[in-house]
Design an enzyme around this catalytic site. Structure first.
Site, PDB file in Angstrom:
ATOM      1  CG  ASP A  84      -6.656  -1.487  14.205  1.00  0.00           C
ATOM      2  OD1 ASP A  84      -7.616  -0.554  13.715  1.00  0.00           O
ATOM      3  OD2 ASP A  84      -5.682  -0.938  14.662  1.00  0.00           O
ATOM      4  CB  SER A  85      -9.612  -4.046   9.196  1.00  0.00           C
ATOM      5  OG  SER A  85     -11.169  -3.643   9.402  1.00  0.00           O
ATOM      6  CD  GLU A 140      -0.073  -4.585   9.735  1.00  0.00           C
ATOM      7  OE1 GLU A 140       0.167  -4.592   8.536  1.00  0.00           O
ATOM      8  OE2 GLU A 140      -0.855  -4.418  10.336  1.00  0.00           O
ATOM      9  CD  GLN A 163      -0.973  -0.752   3.706  1.00  0.00           C
ATOM     10  OE1 GLN A 163      -2.507  -0.423   3.721  1.00  0.00           O
ATOM     11  NE2 GLN A 163      -0.464  -1.106   4.516  1.00  0.00           N
ATOM     12  CE1 TYR A 175      -9.357   6.900  12.217  1.00  0.00           C
ATOM     13  CE2 TYR A 175     -10.837   5.564  13.483  1.00  0.00           C
ATOM     14  CZ  TYR A 175      -9.434   5.919  12.961  1.00  0.00           C
ATOM     15  OH  TYR A 175      -8.464   5.321  13.383  1.00  0.00           O
ATOM     16  CG  ASP A 232     -12.439   2.911   6.159  1.00  0.00           C
ATOM     17  OD1 ASP A 232     -13.177   2.671   6.906  1.00  0.00           O
ATOM     18  OD2 ASP A 232     -11.575   3.752   6.012  1.00  0.00           O
TER      19      ASP A 232
END
Length: 284
Positions: free
Chosen positions: A161-162, A112, A37, A229, A164
């Site tokens: 804990d992702s 992770e 990413q 957010y 979107d």
């Protein structure tokens, strides 16, 4: 990056059409593409350092504690003895920080996939990444799906804990992922996952709650407020294999002196499940 223009970062995404949050940028501290990413960290004029993945804000130094404390302590304090915890994602370290400092937790495994996010967070978000120094932590760099397939019945609590639900993270909001988490839990285990925004994603939340209700005897939805957010709010989907779990009443309580919370408290825990009427009508 198109999202950085004239000294401002603007978070533009199809998940919240017609709106965006903008933050004034003092200095770009890091910007590279990892194997997975686009990773950006900048110093903002009012929110401290900001971590952005693929154009979407993950955390800021000013308000991160709201999300990190709630996604960790809502499930941990709903379990009578959360000794063994699995964290999926959360490369910024905030969830690990909160879980490792919980008095009942003895061991934490974090999966992770992007090591670069961890390294960048250690450098530019040291307060959040402080949990990486905990002896309770075992860090696994790799795919959380594969890890859980190989570790069934092992964990009291699993926290996802992702980011979107776009790209690879979309699979973390689908039923097969929750089935996998269920298998990785101990018989009375609890899961808590990032549950998106009531103002923007109510249909998605309802769909997730419906399929989770077919997998777990107890399912609930709580939320927190956080200014950076989308729409200033984000929620958490909580599920338990123990039919007697009541997420709305913490079974573990600690004094402020013991934990030094910045957002969470037993009262805030209870209030997190009081939904506004428009959401209650849809979610029940």
């Amino acid at each position: 990056m198109d999202l950085l223009k004239q000294g401002w970062f603007s978070e533009i995404c199809d998940l919240w059409p017609g709106q965006c949050l903008s933050l004034e940028v003092e200095k770009v501290l890091y910007h590279e593409k990892s194997e997975f990413q686009d990773v950006l960290v900048f110093k903002s004029s009012t929110y401290g350092n900001v971590l952005v993945l693929d154009g979407i804000i993950q955390c800021t130094e000013r308000d991160e504690f709201s999300y990190q404390e709630m996604i960790a302590h809502l499930p941990l304090n709903s379990h009578p003895n959360p000794k063994n915890v699995l964290v999926i994602g959360g490369g910024d370290g905030g969830v690990v920080r909160e879980v490792t400092r919980h008095p009942s937790v003895e061991s934490v495994v974090q999966c992770e996939i992007d090591k670069q996010v961890i390294n960048v967070s250690k450098l530019h978000l040291p307060n959040m990444a402080s949990g990486y120094d905990s002896p309770k932590l075992t860090l696994h760099i790799g795919d959380g799906f594969e890890f859980m397939r190989n570790h069934t019945g092992k964990f009291d609590v699993i926290i996802t804990d992702s980011s979107d639900p776009v790209g690879p993270a979309k699979s973390l909001f689908e039923k097969p992922y929750y089935e996998l988490m269920k298998k990785a839990l101990k018989p009375d285990g609890i899961i808590c996952a990032q549950g998106e925004c009531l103002w923007l994603h109510l249909d998605l939340i309802k769909n997730m709650r419906d399929y989770c209700s077919s997998l777990f005897p107890v399912v609930d939805y709580g939320y927190t407020t956080i200014p950076t957010y989308p729409s200033g709010q984000i929620g958490f989907l909580l599920c338990s294999l123990n039919p007697h779990t009541n997420f709305r009443e913490p079974v573990l309580e600690f004094t402020q002196k013991e934990m030094e919370y910045k957002y969470y408290s037993a009262a805030v825990h209870r209030a997190a499940f009081a939904l506004p009427q428009f959401a209650k009508k849809v979610l029940g």
